[in-house]
Design a protein around this motif. Structure first.
Motif, PDB file in Angstrom:
ATOM      1  N   HIS A 133      -6.738  -1.492   3.451  1.00 57.09           N
ATOM      2  CA  HIS A 133      -6.942  -2.256   2.221  1.00 57.09           C
ATOM      3  C   HIS A 133      -6.176  -3.563   2.356  1.00 57.09           C
ATOM      4  O   HIS A 133      -5.050  -3.574   2.860  1.00 57.09           O
ATOM      5  CB  HIS A 133      -6.434  -1.482   1.002  1.00 57.09           C
ATOM      6  CG  HIS A 133      -6.957  -2.010  -0.299  1.00 57.09           C
ATOM      7  ND1 HIS A 133      -8.125  -1.578  -0.871  1.00 57.09           N
ATOM      8  CD2 HIS A 133      -6.458  -2.942  -1.130  1.00 57.09           C
ATOM      9  CE1 HIS A 133      -8.332  -2.197  -2.000  1.00 57.09           C
ATOM     10  NE2 HIS A 133      -7.337  -3.043  -2.187  1.00 57.09           N
ATOM     11  N   GLY A 179       0.782  -1.235   0.000  1.00 55.28           N
ATOM     12  CA  GLY A 179       0.000   0.000   0.000  1.00 55.28           C
ATOM     13  C   GLY A 179       0.808   1.277   0.000  1.00 55.28           C
ATOM     14  O   GLY A 179       0.252   2.360  -0.184  1.00 55.28           O
ATOM     15  N   GLY A 196      -6.576   1.547  -2.777  1.00 48.46           N
ATOM     16  CA  GLY A 196      -5.596   0.686  -2.133  1.00 48.46           C
ATOM     17  C   GLY A 196      -4.307   1.378  -1.759  1.00 48.46           C
ATOM     18  O   GLY A 196      -3.487   0.810  -1.039  1.00 48.46           O
ATOM     19  N   SER A 255     -10.799   3.281   2.108  1.00 50.47           N
ATOM     20  CA  SER A 255     -10.001   2.319   1.343  1.00 50.47           C
ATOM     21  C   SER A 255      -8.919   2.970   0.484  1.00 50.47           C
ATOM     22  O   SER A 255      -8.152   2.265  -0.169  1.00 50.47           O
ATOM     23  CB  SER A 255     -10.912   1.472   0.441  1.00 50.47           C
ATOM     24  OG  SER A 255     -11.575   2.280  -0.507  1.00 50.47           O
ATOM     25  N   SER A 256      -8.828   4.304   0.472  1.00 54.29           N
ATOM     26  CA  SER A 256      -7.790   4.954  -0.322  1.00 54.29           C
ATOM     27  C   SER A 256      -7.520   6.353   0.219  1.00 54.29           C
ATOM     28  O   SER A 256      -8.352   6.934   0.925  1.00 54.29           O
ATOM     29  CB  SER A 256      -8.200   5.052  -1.796  1.00 54.29           C
ATOM     30  OG  SER A 256      -9.262   5.967  -1.958  1.00 54.29           O
ATOM     31  N   TYR A 289      -4.107  -6.797   0.951  1.00 54.64           N
ATOM     32  CA  TYR A 289      -3.213  -7.063  -0.166  1.00 54.64           C
ATOM     33  C   TYR A 289      -2.886  -8.546  -0.209  1.00 54.64           C
ATOM     34  O   TYR A 289      -2.654  -9.183   0.814  1.00 54.64           O
ATOM     35  CB  TYR A 289      -1.906  -6.254  -0.039  1.00 54.64           C
ATOM     36  CG  TYR A 289      -2.184  -4.776  -0.077  1.00 54.64           C
ATOM     37  CD1 TYR A 289      -2.243  -4.113  -1.282  1.00 54.64           C
ATOM     38  CD2 TYR A 289      -2.428  -4.060   1.089  1.00 54.64           C
ATOM     39  CE1 TYR A 289      -2.526  -2.759  -1.337  1.00 54.64           C
ATOM     40  CE2 TYR A 289      -2.718  -2.707   1.051  1.00 54.64           C
ATOM     41  CZ  TYR A 289      -2.756  -2.068  -0.161  1.00 54.64           C
ATOM     42  OH  TYR A 289      -3.055  -0.741  -0.206  1.00 54.64           O
TER      43      TYR A 289
END
Length: 222
Positions: free
Chosen positions: A216, A33, A59, A187-188, A218
């Motif tokens: 987020h 991230g 992300g 989320s971002s 991964y």
């Protein structure tokens, strides 16, 4: 879930689609991230465009910016930049130029002063950031609203809920006087910045404490 390679590719694609950027100028790495941008550009605003493009990718939790600015040999003096900055602020009707002071040192512009709306602060930043010769901008302009009405938490919550790009049920609002604090998860970085911009539109706010966490998942790369 995104792998590091997928996130890297998504950021590269986002930069490639920015009309003012050449993808070949900027390298991208991604790790859990955290996105690192590297390379060389010929204007400060292009650094900002690359950073914003990366932030807009779902992300991305953090951006490490290692982009360098290299102007031609005809670099402007600090005095020229200061004069250009004053004119840029005067020409922008969103900026109360008389309330802002400018300092330029080795191409780095510092803005100070006081305005009543955040959009005025952002407009001043953007006006000087596009000038030739500018290597960076430090924005120390303070917000001090003239509106004395009590800030209604429900109005802020409603504004956040009305934006379909935010999962507002994961965002929590606290109002203390003229300060609004945001906690929870998004989320971002794009969503984190967007939530703050929405809050700033509320009359009477002097400061926003954005404590939103970017979360987020991964996939593990083999």
């Amino acid at each position: 879930m995104k792998t590091n390679e997928e996130l890297q590719r998504d950021v590269q694609d986002a930069i490639k689609w920015e009309p003012q950027l050449h993808a070949a100028e900027i390298g991208v790495t991604a790790k859990d991230g955290v996105v690192t941008l590297m390379g060389t550009v010929d204007a400060y605003y292009k650094k900002i465009e690359a950073e914003n493009a990366a932030k807009n990718v779902d992300g991305v939790k953090a951006v490490v910016e290692e982009i360098e600015i290299k102007y031609s040999s005809n670099t402007k003096s600090d005095e020229d930049i200061a004069n250009d900055a004053l004119k840029a602020l005067t020409d922008n009707w969103n900026v109360p130029q008389e309330k802002i002071q400018i300092k330029v040192e080795k191409g780095w512009v510092t803005l100070e002063g006081q305005v009543i709306w955040n959009y005025q602060k952002e407009a001043a930043n953007k006006s000087v950031g596009h000038l030739t010769g500018v290597k960076g901008v430090t924005n120390r302009i303070k917000i001090k609203s003239e509106i004395q009405d009590e800030i209604e938490k429900k109005n802020i919550v409603r504004a956040l809920e009305s934006n379909w790009t935010l999962h507002s049920e994961n965002i929590f609002v606290k109002v203390n006087g003229t300060t609004v604090t945001l906690t929870g998860a998004v989320s971002s970085l794009f969503q984190k910045d967007l939530a703050e911009k929405i809050v700033w539109k509320t009359p009477g706010i002097w400061s926003v404490n954005n404590q939103l966490v970017v979360e987020h998942k991964y996939a593990i790369s083999e």
